[in-house]
Design an enzyme around this catalytic site. Structure first.
Site, PDB file in Angstrom:
ATOM      1  N   ASN A 100       0.888  -1.164   0.000  1.00 32.33           N
ATOM      2  CA  ASN A 100       0.000   0.000   0.000  1.00 32.33           C
ATOM      3  C   ASN A 100       0.925   1.214   0.000  1.00 32.33           C
ATOM      4  O   ASN A 100       1.432   1.620   1.045  1.00 32.33           O
ATOM      5  CB  ASN A 100      -0.876  -0.069   1.262  1.00 32.33           C
ATOM      6  CG  ASN A 100      -1.851   1.082   1.355  1.00 32.33           C
ATOM      7  OD1 ASN A 100      -1.831   1.994   0.525  1.00 32.33           O
ATOM      8  ND2 ASN A 100      -2.696   1.032   2.366  1.00 32.33           N
ATOM      9  N   LYS A 152       3.327   0.796   3.092  1.00 37.45           N
ATOM     10  CA  LYS A 152       2.943  -0.235   4.052  1.00 37.45           C
ATOM     11  C   LYS A 152       3.009  -1.575   3.331  1.00 37.45           C
ATOM     12  O   LYS A 152       2.700  -1.645   2.136  1.00 37.45           O
ATOM     13  CB  LYS A 152       1.518   0.003   4.549  1.00 37.45           C
ATOM     14  CG  LYS A 152       1.391   1.237   5.390  1.00 37.45           C
ATOM     15  CD  LYS A 152       0.004   1.335   5.985  1.00 37.45           C
ATOM     16  CE  LYS A 152      -0.163   2.687   6.632  1.00 37.45           C
ATOM     17  NZ  LYS A 152      -1.501   3.206   6.588  1.00 37.45           N
ATOM     18  N   ARG A 176      -2.705  -2.000  -3.253  1.00 41.24           N
ATOM     19  CA  ARG A 176      -3.878  -1.166  -3.054  1.00 41.24           C
ATOM     20  C   ARG A 176      -3.742   0.028  -3.992  1.00 41.24           C
ATOM     21  O   ARG A 176      -2.753   0.766  -3.932  1.00 41.24           O
ATOM     22  CB  ARG A 176      -3.951  -0.707  -1.610  1.00 41.24           C
ATOM     23  CG  ARG A 176      -5.174   0.111  -1.342  1.00 41.24           C
ATOM     24  CD  ARG A 176      -5.283   0.448   0.106  1.00 41.24           C
ATOM     25  NE  ARG A 176      -6.444   1.294   0.344  1.00 41.24           N
ATOM     26  CZ  ARG A 176      -6.712   1.840   1.508  1.00 41.24           C
ATOM     27  NH1 ARG A 176      -5.914   1.641   2.535  1.00 41.24           N
ATOM     28  NH2 ARG A 176      -7.778   2.581   1.650  1.00 41.24           N
ATOM     29  N   HIS A 189     -12.771   3.279   0.126  1.00 40.84           N
ATOM     30  CA  HIS A 189     -12.704   2.288   1.217  1.00 40.84           C
ATOM     31  C   HIS A 189     -13.331   0.951   0.799  1.00 40.84           C
ATOM     32  O   HIS A 189     -13.784   0.171   1.634  1.00 40.84           O
ATOM     33  CB  HIS A 189     -13.410   2.788   2.489  1.00 40.84           C
ATOM     34  CG  HIS A 189     -12.671   3.876   3.203  1.00 40.84           C
ATOM     35  ND1 HIS A 189     -13.298   4.960   3.776  1.00 40.84           N
ATOM     36  CD2 HIS A 189     -11.351   4.047   3.443  1.00 40.84           C
ATOM     37  CE1 HIS A 189     -12.406   5.759   4.330  1.00 40.84           C
ATOM     38  NE2 HIS A 189     -11.208   5.229   4.137  1.00 40.84           N
ATOM     39  N   HIS A 244     -17.007   2.754   8.402  1.00 42.48           N
ATOM     40  CA  HIS A 244     -15.540   2.670   8.431  1.00 42.48           C
ATOM     41  C   HIS A 244     -15.046   3.995   9.002  1.00 42.48           C
ATOM     42  O   HIS A 244     -14.961   4.996   8.296  1.00 42.48           O
ATOM     43  CB  HIS A 244     -15.003   2.428   7.015  1.00 42.48           C
ATOM     44  CG  HIS A 244     -13.501   2.415   6.934  1.00 42.48           C
ATOM     45  ND1 HIS A 244     -12.772   1.281   6.664  1.00 42.48           N
ATOM     46  CD2 HIS A 244     -12.586   3.404   7.113  1.00 42.48           C
ATOM     47  CE1 HIS A 244     -11.486   1.584   6.690  1.00 42.48           C
ATOM     48  NE2 HIS A 244     -11.358   2.870   6.952  1.00 42.48           N
ATOM     49  N   LEU A 245     -14.767   3.983  10.309  1.00 47.89           N
ATOM     50  CA  LEU A 245     -14.361   5.218  10.986  1.00 47.89           C
ATOM     51  C   LEU A 245     -12.896   5.089  11.406  1.00 47.89           C
ATOM     52  O   LEU A 245     -12.576   4.484  12.431  1.00 47.89           O
ATOM     53  CB  LEU A 245     -15.254   5.463  12.217  1.00 47.89           C
ATOM     54  CG  LEU A 245     -16.775   5.453  11.963  1.00 47.89           C
ATOM     55  CD1 LEU A 245     -17.537   5.697  13.256  1.00 47.89           C
ATOM     56  CD2 LEU A 245     -17.168   6.473  10.899  1.00 47.89           C
ATOM     57  N   ARG A 285      -9.738  15.870   7.189  1.00 49.18           N
ATOM     58  CA  ARG A 285     -10.536  16.258   6.008  1.00 49.18           C
ATOM     59  C   ARG A 285     -11.913  16.748   6.439  1.00 49.18           C
ATOM     60  O   ARG A 285     -12.471  16.275   7.424  1.00 49.18           O
ATOM     61  CB  ARG A 285     -10.714  15.049   5.075  1.00 49.18           C
ATOM     62  CG  ARG A 285      -9.463  14.690   4.324  1.00 49.18           C
ATOM     63  CD  ARG A 285      -9.640  13.406   3.535  1.00 49.18           C
ATOM     64  NE  ARG A 285      -8.841  12.327   4.082  1.00 49.18           N
ATOM     65  CZ  ARG A 285      -8.959  11.047   3.745  1.00 49.18           C
ATOM     66  NH1 ARG A 285      -9.851  10.672   2.851  1.00 49.18           N
ATOM     67  NH2 ARG A 285      -8.193  10.130   4.312  1.00 49.18           N
ATOM     68  N   ARG A 314      -8.253   9.454  20.332  1.00 47.39           N
ATOM     69  CA  ARG A 314      -7.767   9.158  21.701  1.00 47.39           C
ATOM     70  C   ARG A 314      -7.362  10.439  22.421  1.00 47.39           C
ATOM     71  O   ARG A 314      -7.676  10.639  23.592  1.00 47.39           O
ATOM     72  CB  ARG A 314      -6.554   8.211  21.659  1.00 47.39           C
ATOM     73  CG  ARG A 314      -6.921   6.793  21.350  1.00 47.39           C
ATOM     74  CD  ARG A 314      -5.717   5.988  20.957  1.00 47.39           C
ATOM     75  NE  ARG A 314      -5.177   6.453  19.676  1.00 47.39           N
ATOM     76  CZ  ARG A 314      -4.370   5.745  18.903  1.00 47.39           C
ATOM     77  NH1 ARG A 314      -3.974   4.563  19.288  1.00 47.39           N
ATOM     78  NH2 ARG A 314      -3.954   6.209  17.756  1.00 47.39           N
ATOM     79  N   GLY A 323     -10.057   2.104  12.907  1.00 50.45           N
ATOM     80  CA  GLY A 323      -9.454   2.492  14.185  1.00 50.45           C
ATOM     81  C   GLY A 323     -10.420   3.055  15.214  1.00 50.45           C
ATOM     82  O   GLY A 323     -10.423   2.637  16.371  1.00 50.45           O
ATOM     83  N   ILE A 324     -11.254   4.011  14.809  1.00 51.18           N
ATOM     84  CA  ILE A 324     -12.202   4.619  15.752  1.00 51.18           C
ATOM     85  C   ILE A 324     -13.373   3.669  16.004  1.00 51.18           C
ATOM     86  O   ILE A 324     -13.764   3.434  17.149  1.00 51.18           O
ATOM     87  CB  ILE A 324     -12.711   5.968  15.199  1.00 51.18           C
ATOM     88  CG1 ILE A 324     -11.542   6.921  14.923  1.00 51.18           C
ATOM     89  CG2 ILE A 324     -13.709   6.601  16.148  1.00 51.18           C
ATOM     90  CD1 ILE A 324     -11.928   8.158  14.096  1.00 51.18           C
ATOM     91  N   GLU A 371     -13.615   0.475  15.753  1.00 53.33           N
ATOM     92  CA  GLU A 371     -13.274  -0.751  16.481  1.00 53.33           C
ATOM     93  C   GLU A 371     -12.932  -0.470  17.939  1.00 53.33           C
ATOM     94  O   GLU A 371     -13.083  -1.351  18.789  1.00 53.33           O
ATOM     95  CB  GLU A 371     -12.074  -1.440  15.812  1.00 53.33           C
ATOM     96  CG  GLU A 371     -12.391  -2.014  14.440  1.00 53.33           C
ATOM     97  CD  GLU A 371     -11.129  -2.351  13.647  1.00 53.33           C
ATOM     98  OE1 GLU A 371     -10.074  -2.582  14.254  1.00 53.33           O
ATOM     99  OE2 GLU A 371     -11.218  -2.363  12.401  1.00 53.33           O
ATOM    100  N   GLU A 404      -7.726  -4.604   5.149  1.00 51.79           N
ATOM    101  CA  GLU A 404      -7.637  -4.364   3.710  1.00 51.79           C
ATOM    102  C   GLU A 404      -6.518  -5.189   3.080  1.00 51.79           C
ATOM    103  O   GLU A 404      -6.638  -5.651   1.945  1.00 51.79           O
ATOM    104  CB  GLU A 404      -7.423  -2.863   3.455  1.00 51.79           C
ATOM    105  CG  GLU A 404      -8.692  -2.064   3.733  1.00 51.79           C
ATOM    106  CD  GLU A 404      -8.456  -0.646   4.207  1.00 51.79           C
ATOM    107  OE1 GLU A 404      -7.594  -0.452   5.097  1.00 51.79           O
ATOM    108  OE2 GLU A 404      -9.116   0.269   3.704  1.00 51.79           O
TER     109      GLU A 404
END
Ligand code: AMP
Length: 394
Positions: free
Chosen positions: A9, A16, A89, A177, A204-205, A237, A281, A324-325, A327, A375
Site C-alpha cells: 500500500n 505499508k 492497493r 474504502h 468505516h471510521l 478532512r 484518543r 481504528g475509531i 473498532e 484491507e
C-alpha cells in the site's frame, strides 16, 4: 498455490507492506511500513502477532530516497523475499473497473489515465507497482481498487445533479474504502449468511472515514463521492461541505485552489475543528471544550449518514463499526447510536464498553456489530482468487 504473497500500500511518503503464506485462506506472516520517504525514512517490521522484528532509521546514510529504494529496504528486511505474486492497493479504478486487475503495460496506461481523478494518491500507488516490476520481472501483480466494490451503485447514487455530460466525463460518485467494505461483507457472509443477505450499514471510521450501504452483499451507496473528501468529517478532512462555501472562499476571500486543497484535506476535520489533534484518543482524553465540540459534530454527522443510508435501503438489519475509531472507541459508538432506536438499533452499554463483537441490546430488532477490517488480507484473498483463475481479473 504455494509461496509468499506480498501486499503493498504505497502512499505519498510511505509504503505499508504485509506478507502472507499463500493458500486458500492466506495466513499473515509479517507486516510493517517505511515512513518518511524523501525526508527522514524509518522502517518497522512486525510479526503477525505484532511483535517488533526490525526498527531502523538511516542516520548512518544510505537512506532510501524514493519508492524503489524503500521497496529494496523492505525486501532486505524481509530476508530477500521472492514473492509468488504481489497485490497493490490502488485508490482509483475509474468508472469501469469493478474487480481487481492484472497489471500489464495496457493496464498501467489505463491506470495512469486515472491520475487526474486521484492526484494525491494514484501516482504513489503506481510508483509502487513500477518499483516491483523492476525488482521482480515476471512476477504477477494485481491492482486492487478502493473504488471497485462500489461499481454496483445504481445511477441515482452514482451521479451528481449536473448535466449528463459531466457524468460521461467521469464526474461521478465513485466511493472509496471499497476493500474494507468488501472484507466486512465477506466476514458477515461467512458468519451469518442470512444477515449478509439483508441490509447493512458499515461505518468505516478511521483517520479517513466513510459509511456504506450494503444490500445483499453489494454496495448500494456510500458517503464518499468523486473524491475521498466527501461524506462525514475525518481526521484532517472536511467531509461534505456546501459547494457555495468554496465559491465564497474563492470569490470573496481570494483563496487559491492549492490553499483550498490544503484546508479541505489537511486543515479541517477533527484536527481543524479542535485545533488540537486528529486522533480521537487525544480528543477523548482532553478537557478542552473544542475537543468535545469536534467529537460531537463528528458523531452528529455519522449518525445522520447512518439514517440516510438506512433510508436508501428501506431499513437496516445491522450497523457494523470498523476501522481504528469504530473498532476501539466505545464513546464514539455510543454517541453515534444515541437516538437510533427508531431504526431498531439499540446499543447495550456494558457490551459496548467491553467492545464485544455484538454490542446490541438483547431484543434489539437490528444488530450493532464491531468487526476488525483488514484491507491487506482482502488484497491477499484477491491475489489468491486471481492466481486460481477465480473472480478477480476484470
Ligand atoms: P485507522 O485509519 O483505521 O488506522 O484509524 C486511526 C484512528 O483510529 C486514529 O487516528 C485514532 O483516532 C483512532 N483510534 C485508534 N485507536 C483508538 C482508541 N483506542 N480509541 C479511540 N480512537 C482510536
Amino acid at each position: 498455490m504455494r509461496g509468499t504473497l506480498l501486499v503493498l500500500n504505497a502512499g505519498s511518503s510511505s509504503i505499508k507492506f504485509e506478507t502472507f503464506a499463500a493458500g486458500p485462506a492466506p495466513v499473515a506472516l509479517m507486516g510493517g511500513q517505511v515512513e518518511g520517504i524523501g525526508a527522514v525514512p524509518h522502517l518497522r517490521l512486525r510479526d503477525a502477532a505484532g511483535a517488533l522484528l526490525a526498527d531502523r532509521g538511516w542516520q548512518d546514510g544510505g537512506a532510501p530516497r524514493d519508492h524503489a529504494e524503500a521497496l529494496d529496504a523492505i525486501l532486505g528486511a524481509l530476508g530477500d523475499l521472492r514473492p509468488a505474486a504481489i497485490g497493490h492497493r490502488v485508490v482509483h479504478g475509474g468508472p469501469d473497473l469493478a474487480a481487481p486487475a492484472a497489471i500489464d503495460d495496457a493496464m498501467m496506461a489505463r491506470l495512469e489515465a486515472l491520475v487526474p481523478l486521484a492526484p494525491l494518491h494514484q501516482p504513489h500507488n503506481l510508483a509502487g507497482i513500477r518499483a516491483c516490476a523492476a525488482r521482480f520481472p515476471g512476477v504477477p501483480q494485481l491492482a486492487c481498487f478502493d473504488t471497485a466494490f462500489h461499481r454496483t451503485h445504481p445511477w441515482e447514487a452514482d451521479t451528481y445533479a449536473l448535466p449528463p455530460e459531466f457524468h460521461a466525463r467521469g464526474i461521478r460518485r465513485y466511493g472509496f474504502h471499497g476493500l474494507s467494505y468488501e472484507w466486512i461483507a465477506r466476514l458477515v457472509a461467512a458468519e451469518d449468511p442470512a444477515l449478509a443477505a439483508g441490509r447493512l450499514v458499515v461505518a468505516h471510521l478511521g483517520n479517513g472515514a466513510s459509511l456504506c450501504a450494503i444490500r445483499g452483499g453489494r454496495s448500494l451507496d456510500s458517503s464518499m463521492g468523486f473524491t475521498a473528501l466527501d461524506g462525514v468529517p475525518m481526521g484532517t478532512r472536511s467531509g461534505q461541505i456546501d459547494p457555495g462555501v468554496l465559491l465564497h472562499l474563492i470569490e470573496a476571500e481570494g483563496m487559491t485552489a492549492a490553499e483550498l486543497s490544503r484546508l479541505l484535506y489537511a486543515g479541517a476535520g477533527l484536527k481543524g475543528m479542535s485545533g488540537l489533534s486528529q486522533d480521537v484518543r487525544v480528543l477523548e482524553a482532553s478537557a478542552d471544550p473544542r475537543a468535545a465540540a469536534a467529537l460531537s459534530h463528528f458523531t452528529w454527522r455519522v449518525r445522520r449518514e447512518v439514517g440516510a443510508l438506512a433510508a436508501a435501503m428501506g431499513g437496516i438489519d445491522a450497523l457494523v463499526f470498523t476501522a481504528g475509531i469504530g473498532e476501539n472507541s466505545a464513546g464514539i459508538r455510543a454517541a453515534v447510536c444515541e437516538g437510533l432506536g427508531y431504526l431498531g438499533l439499540h446499543l447495550d452499554p456494558a457490551r459496548n464498553r467491553d467492545g464485544l463483537p455484538d454490542v446490541s441490546a438483547p431484543g434489539s430488532p437490528a444488530r450493532i456489530l464491531i468487526r476488525r477490517t483488514d484491507e491487506e488480507a482482502m488484497i491477499a484473498l484477491h491475489l489468491t482468487e486471481a492466481l486460481a483463475g477465480g473472480p478477480a481479473g476484470a
